[in-house]
Design an enzyme around this catalytic site. Sequence first.
Site, PDB file in Angstrom:
ATOM      1  N   LYS A  24       0.646  -1.101   0.053  1.00  0.00           N
ATOM      2  CA  LYS A  24      -0.083   0.123   0.111  1.00  0.00           C
ATOM      3  C   LYS A  24       1.027   1.395  -0.009  1.00  0.00           C
ATOM      4  O   LYS A  24       0.724   2.063  -0.743  1.00  0.00           O
ATOM      5  CB  LYS A  24      -0.968   0.091   1.260  1.00  0.00           C
ATOM      6  CG  LYS A  24      -2.189   0.938   1.166  1.00  0.00           C
ATOM      7  CD  LYS A  24      -2.851   0.901   2.588  1.00  0.00           C
ATOM      8  CE  LYS A  24      -3.889  -0.505   2.678  1.00  0.00           C
ATOM      9  NZ  LYS A  24      -4.236  -0.587   3.817  1.00  0.00           N
ATOM     10  N   ARG A  94      -2.891   3.406   8.826  1.00  0.00           N
ATOM     11  CA  ARG A  94      -3.417   1.917   7.750  1.00  0.00           C
ATOM     12  C   ARG A  94      -2.326   1.185   7.740  1.00  0.00           C
ATOM     13  O   ARG A  94      -1.181   1.518   7.676  1.00  0.00           O
ATOM     14  CB  ARG A  94      -3.642   2.523   6.334  1.00  0.00           C
ATOM     15  CG  ARG A  94      -4.262   4.003   6.317  1.00  0.00           C
ATOM     16  CD  ARG A  94      -4.462   4.424   4.712  1.00  0.00           C
ATOM     17  NE  ARG A  94      -5.075   3.468   3.919  1.00  0.00           N
ATOM     18  CZ  ARG A  94      -5.051   3.732   2.809  1.00  0.00           C
ATOM     19  NH1 ARG A  94      -4.719   4.856   2.043  1.00  0.00           N
ATOM     20  NH2 ARG A  94      -5.895   2.888   1.909  1.00  0.00           N
ATOM     21  N   GLY A 103      -6.938  -9.975   7.180  1.00  0.00           N
ATOM     22  CA  GLY A 103      -6.799 -10.615   8.747  1.00  0.00           C
ATOM     23  C   GLY A 103      -5.964  -9.735   9.474  1.00  0.00           C
ATOM     24  O   GLY A 103      -5.635  -9.923  10.579  1.00  0.00           O
ATOM     25  N   MET A 105      -4.552  -5.642  10.782  1.00  0.00           N
ATOM     26  CA  MET A 105      -5.422  -4.581  11.516  1.00  0.00           C
ATOM     27  C   MET A 105      -6.160  -3.923  10.409  1.00  0.00           C
ATOM     28  O   MET A 105      -5.844  -3.493   9.234  1.00  0.00           O
ATOM     29  CB  MET A 105      -4.488  -3.700  12.106  1.00  0.00           C
ATOM     30  CG  MET A 105      -5.302  -2.902  13.158  1.00  0.00           C
ATOM     31  SD  MET A 105      -4.238  -1.487  13.658  1.00  0.00           S
ATOM     32  CE  MET A 105      -4.542  -0.426  12.127  1.00  0.00           C
ATOM     33  N   ARG A 338      -3.769  -0.956  -6.580  1.00  0.00           N
ATOM     34  CA  ARG A 338      -3.301  -2.446  -6.717  1.00  0.00           C
ATOM     35  C   ARG A 338      -3.588  -3.164  -7.856  1.00  0.00           C
ATOM     36  O   ARG A 338      -4.705  -2.890  -8.364  1.00  0.00           O
ATOM     37  CB  ARG A 338      -3.294  -2.976  -5.225  1.00  0.00           C
ATOM     38  CG  ARG A 338      -4.549  -3.536  -5.105  1.00  0.00           C
ATOM     39  CD  ARG A 338      -4.843  -4.313  -3.798  1.00  0.00           C
ATOM     40  NE  ARG A 338      -6.148  -3.827  -3.326  1.00  0.00           N
ATOM     41  CZ  ARG A 338      -6.796  -4.291  -2.153  1.00  0.00           C
ATOM     42  NH1 ARG A 338      -5.882  -4.464  -1.214  1.00  0.00           N
ATOM     43  NH2 ARG A 338      -7.988  -4.024  -1.823  1.00  0.00           N
ATOM     44  N   HIS A 456      -5.404 -43.285  -3.160  1.00  0.00           N
ATOM     45  CA  HIS A 456      -5.582 -43.885  -4.405  1.00  0.00           C
ATOM     46  C   HIS A 456      -6.807 -43.236  -5.372  1.00  0.00           C
ATOM     47  O   HIS A 456      -6.466 -42.829  -6.453  1.00  0.00           O
ATOM     48  CB  HIS A 456      -6.057 -45.245  -4.201  1.00  0.00           C
ATOM     49  CG  HIS A 456      -6.310 -46.018  -5.388  1.00  0.00           C
ATOM     50  ND1 HIS A 456      -7.588 -46.135  -6.171  1.00  0.00           N
ATOM     51  CD2 HIS A 456      -5.594 -46.894  -6.465  1.00  0.00           C
ATOM     52  CE1 HIS A 456      -7.430 -46.907  -7.134  1.00  0.00           C
ATOM     53  NE2 HIS A 456      -6.335 -46.979  -7.470  1.00  0.00           N
ATOM     54  N   SER A 765      13.562 -40.574 -19.711  1.00  0.00           N
ATOM     55  CA  SER A 765      12.199 -39.980 -18.896  1.00  0.00           C
ATOM     56  C   SER A 765      12.426 -40.105 -17.574  1.00  0.00           C
ATOM     57  O   SER A 765      12.388 -41.236 -17.121  1.00  0.00           O
ATOM     58  CB  SER A 765      11.018 -40.735 -19.650  1.00  0.00           C
ATOM     59  OG  SER A 765       9.979 -40.197 -19.143  1.00  0.00           O
ATOM     60  N   CYS A 832       7.975 -37.519 -16.785  1.00  0.00           N
ATOM     61  CA  CYS A 832       6.550 -38.091 -16.878  1.00  0.00           C
ATOM     62  C   CYS A 832       6.067 -38.373 -15.574  1.00  0.00           C
ATOM     63  O   CYS A 832       4.891 -38.877 -15.502  1.00  0.00           O
ATOM     64  CB  CYS A 832       6.585 -39.581 -17.829  1.00  0.00           C
ATOM     65  SG  CYS A 832       7.545 -40.671 -17.094  1.00  0.00           S
ATOM     66  N   TYR A 852      11.075 -32.251 -23.379  1.00  0.00           N
ATOM     67  CA  TYR A 852       9.514 -32.084 -22.802  1.00  0.00           C
ATOM     68  C   TYR A 852       9.232 -32.357 -21.445  1.00  0.00           C
ATOM     69  O   TYR A 852       9.836 -33.118 -20.805  1.00  0.00           O
ATOM     70  CB  TYR A 852       8.717 -33.029 -24.008  1.00  0.00           C
ATOM     71  CG  TYR A 852       9.063 -34.322 -23.778  1.00  0.00           C
ATOM     72  CD1 TYR A 852       8.140 -35.187 -22.904  1.00  0.00           C
ATOM     73  CD2 TYR A 852      10.124 -35.260 -24.345  1.00  0.00           C
ATOM     74  CE1 TYR A 852       8.556 -36.543 -22.635  1.00  0.00           C
ATOM     75  CE2 TYR A 852      10.299 -36.395 -23.783  1.00  0.00           C
ATOM     76  CZ  TYR A 852       9.581 -37.120 -23.109  1.00  0.00           C
ATOM     77  OH  TYR A 852       9.839 -38.308 -23.056  1.00  0.00           O
TER      78      TYR A 852
HETATM   79  P1  ADP Z   1      -7.766  -1.827   3.614  1.00  0.00           P
HETATM   80  O1  ADP Z   1      -6.426  -2.546   3.567  1.00  0.00           O
HETATM   81  O2  ADP Z   1      -8.706  -2.842   4.796  1.00  0.00           O
HETATM   82  O3  ADP Z   1      -8.361  -1.604   2.416  1.00  0.00           O
HETATM   83  P2  ADP Z   1      -7.228   0.705   3.990  1.00  0.00           P
HETATM   84  O4  ADP Z   1      -6.048   1.166   4.865  1.00  0.00           O
HETATM   85  O5  ADP Z   1      -7.179   0.863   2.535  1.00  0.00           O
HETATM   86  O6  ADP Z   1      -7.723  -0.618   4.431  1.00  0.00           O
HETATM   87  O7  ADP Z   1      -8.484   1.837   4.522  1.00  0.00           O
HETATM   88  C1  ADP Z   1      -9.840   1.491   4.472  1.00  0.00           C
HETATM   89  C2  ADP Z   1     -10.827   2.359   4.106  1.00  0.00           C
HETATM   90  O8  ADP Z   1     -10.311   3.790   4.491  1.00  0.00           O
HETATM   91  C3  ADP Z   1     -10.581   2.696   2.578  1.00  0.00           C
HETATM   92  O9  ADP Z   1     -11.848   3.068   2.171  1.00  0.00           O
HETATM   93  C4  ADP Z   1      -9.657   4.112   2.384  1.00  0.00           C
HETATM   94  O10 ADP Z   1     -10.056   4.453   1.235  1.00  0.00           O
HETATM   95  C5  ADP Z   1     -10.227   4.565   3.575  1.00  0.00           C
HETATM   96  N1  ADP Z   1      -9.156   5.460   3.861  1.00  0.00           N
HETATM   97  C6  ADP Z   1      -8.054   5.395   4.441  1.00  0.00           C
HETATM   98  N2  ADP Z   1      -7.063   6.349   4.489  1.00  0.00           N
HETATM   99  C7  ADP Z   1      -7.814   7.401   4.393  1.00  0.00           C
HETATM  100  C8  ADP Z   1      -7.822   8.853   4.129  1.00  0.00           C
HETATM  101  N3  ADP Z   1      -6.625   9.474   4.574  1.00  0.00           N
HETATM  102  N4  ADP Z   1      -8.844   9.809   4.087  1.00  0.00           N
HETATM  103  C9  ADP Z   1      -9.933   9.193   3.597  1.00  0.00           C
HETATM  104  N5  ADP Z   1     -10.258   7.911   3.494  1.00  0.00           N
HETATM  105  C10 ADP Z   1      -9.292   6.984   3.890  1.00  0.00           C
HETATM  106 MG    MG Z   2      -7.809  -0.548   0.981  1.00  0.00          MG
END
Ligand code: ADP
Ligand code: MG
Length: 876
Positions: A24, A94, A103, A105, A338, A456, A765, A832, A852
């Site tokens: 990210k 984030r 999974g 945070m 991404r 099997h 083979s 094979c 092959y």
């Molecule tokens: P995840 O990895 O679960 O997608 P994110 O870090 O991308 O978590 O964030 C979750 C949500 O919060 C997303 O919809 C993202 O666009 C929004 N968000 C994150 N940072 C900001 C920010 N600085 N301003 C506005 N929205 C944000």
């Molecule tokens: Mg996101």
Amino acid sequence: MNQKKYVYLFSEGNAGMRNLLGGKGANLAEMTNIGLPVPPGFTVTTEACTRYYEDGQVIGDDIAEQIFEHLEKLEKISGKKFGDPTNPLLVSVRSGARASMPGMMDTILNLGLNDETVEGLTKLTNNERFAYDSYRRFIQMFSDVVMQIDKNLFENILDEIKEQNNAKYDTDLTAENLKEVVKRYKELYRKEKGEEFPSDPKVQLLEAVKAVFRSWNNPRAIVYRKLNDIPSDWGTAVNVQMMVFGNMGETSGTGVAFTRNPSTGENKIFGEYLINAQGEDVVAGIRTPQSIETLKEVMPECYEEFVRIAHILEKHYKDMQDMEFTIEQGKLYFLQTRNGKRTAQAALRIAVEMVEEGLITKEEAMLKVEPKQLDQLLHPMFDQEELKKAKEIAKGLPASPGAACGKVYFTAEEAKQRRQLGERVILVRTETSPEDIEGMVAAEGILTARGGMTSHAAVVARGMGKCCVAGCGDIKINEEGKYFTVGDIVIREGDYISIDGSTGKVYGQKIKTVEPEITGYFGTFMEWADSIRKLKVRTNADTPRDAAQAVKFGAEGIGLCRTEHMFFDEDRIPAVREMIVAKTEEQRRKALDKLLPMQKQDFIGIYEAMQDRPVTIRLLDPPLHEFLPQEDEDIRELAENMGISYEELKATVDSLKEFNPMLGHRGCRLAVTYPEIAEMQTRAIIEAAIDVKKRLGYNIVPEIMIPLVGDVKELKYVKDVIVKVANDIIKRENVNLQYKVGTMIEIPRAALTADEIAKEAEFFSFGTNDLTQMTFGFSRDDAGKFLKDYYDKKIFEYDPFQKLDQSGVGKLVKMACELGKQTRQDIKLGICGEHGGEPTSVEFCHNVGLDYVSCSPFRVPIARLAAAQAQVKNPR
Ligand code: ADP
Ligand code: MG
Ligand code: MG
């Protein structure tokens, strides 16, 4: 002293810094640098996370210092101040690891709010409702994510207040209502934590950063890492970013979108948004989101801008993008991008269209499709509409992919008879054995209650490309009563069920299936793969039907035709048994004479299906006792049929029993003891080739393969038998027929002495199933039992019978190739074993210079793509 850098402004990073900044963070930096509207921010590195754990779960002073230094820089860039009551800077915190990891945070938004800054925000925006909506969101997220207070407690309060005020949606709440929410939230916090909600933004920030670091080791994240082979020492980065607000009213909003449709691949922006919303409101489903196209009417300029940037991103990354955006009072911001996840269909269409658009080369396109993903497209599939309505009754192991629907039968015999009557059948067994083969052939799919992924049933079904769900412990089979139960559901013989070998799911009803085809985008893509790859792809096939299927899937020859499979047929097994129990060579020859025409007919069928393509036929390989009945009752019946006494037959059966049959009297050892078997098989192979060549004009060059050779002298002995018979026939028939004699390399000694073996063998083979078994000293049939512990204890990361062990078994393969070439420069090299259709193993085969790979028909397209990818990565 030069301090280590733990924090980077977005403007200091780029997409190449993924390991340090996380996925990210690296992409936020990249977007910033190509001038896209990204709210400013900074990234705390994955190394800071590793340090946090090394230091005993504390944030070092130097790291904290760097965080606050960069916070100051962010204040300058934004013109706002953290904690300033008149013009507060609010941020999001984030998480973001190298590989995207559900999974981990959850994100915290609006950090920096307290009783003073919320008033400042109100004045500044002249929007009290917005300020308190942001505040209540922040308290809730911080309490849940950082302080681990159950978020339902907060939801309950929100619902209560909505109800009291007749508000249907959160957007219906007024500023006053939201103030009440905040008050109740803070009371709740006090009650749960025994202290006030932290009002110092700097404390809030450090606590949040720590929480992200901690989340790297939460149980959900650990499980996910294990499942996806992500090392635990990578750590996660933390992104701190200035907030932009989608919840400022009717001209604000937030959404997620893909540059192309992730399920069909259609080149059209696909996504959803919500007006007056924040963060994950769209995915959380609190209101029904709008399709992205409608934004065109609501905010045309914003929409134009969005489309323009989406195109820039796709061109820049040369891949379909999955994006998050927010609109604050008509101004658009990008918050994440991404490479988007997609179905196999979408992946193919996107790859082909991107080449046609001139965005990527055919070579680059090869890397955009995961070979294993193709599997989804190669087996019959359930009709999606019917599947949606179906109810799952049990779940087993997804042992062999595909979808199957049919009536339940509990014995191979019954399955076969019903099939002949035109019924579609699912064979349900506690577990299967070689005697069930015919029933398995007749069935649409196989369901077993016991056994693992290498049982099997699983191995044989995968070989046949037949759907199989194995080890479904949920079902209790009563073979005598002819029914099985799952809980209180009873399924009787003749009832319809449907099974999905890709998911392991079992349905107690009929579901329609559809057949696969390689056409359209799939067809074009595979043609390109063929034009790129250097490694040829053959198939393992024992019947004309399998061979024809493999040709449809693009096989260029047969790399392994196992002759023993032809011996299990009901009309042949008596002759086979007669041959086995024969006391004299004469008796044995008599039995073999009965088998000759049948075996010849087998090969004619296969040559016809393969036309001019090369065919490698392996001489009889398994230990003979596999062909004999083991139960007293069956022995008695056979003895009667054969006109010998029960005692005599029983004695023969007993004499053939071995303590370790896989290391016993099998492979070329059979031909050493009974050369007449090899003679008969050679005769069938050569006479069939002459027949087809004369009738149809195909240029057939049979490749006769001698199994389980460990010493060049045993190879020479069997080869001499073959050559004599073959040359006699060719001379007698007076035709010009080429043939080759070669060997499997599946015993370590053969690999070690490959230079000597190559004196007699025109081709090698690699039989990597046995080679793996004998190199590790693991019995393939028993390893399933203990290998599980090896994965749990991280001794092994994968099953060496599925993925070639490159450093050990692979070393033998590489060495044998080199030694073989020393003796015979133009020796033909192939593989094979099961590995021939596994992408990482195919790449290895390309790299060591094999000619092959050969794999089961249904994995041929996978191997073709994997071979093309190998050539793109490492041209040869
Ligand atoms: P995840 O990895 O679960 O997608 P994110 O870090 O991308 O978590 O964030 C979750 C949500 O919060 C997303 O919809 C993202 O666009 C929004 N968000 C994150 N940072 C900001 C920010 N600085 N301003 C506005 N929205 C944000
Ligand atoms: Mg996101
Ligand atoms: Mg999330």
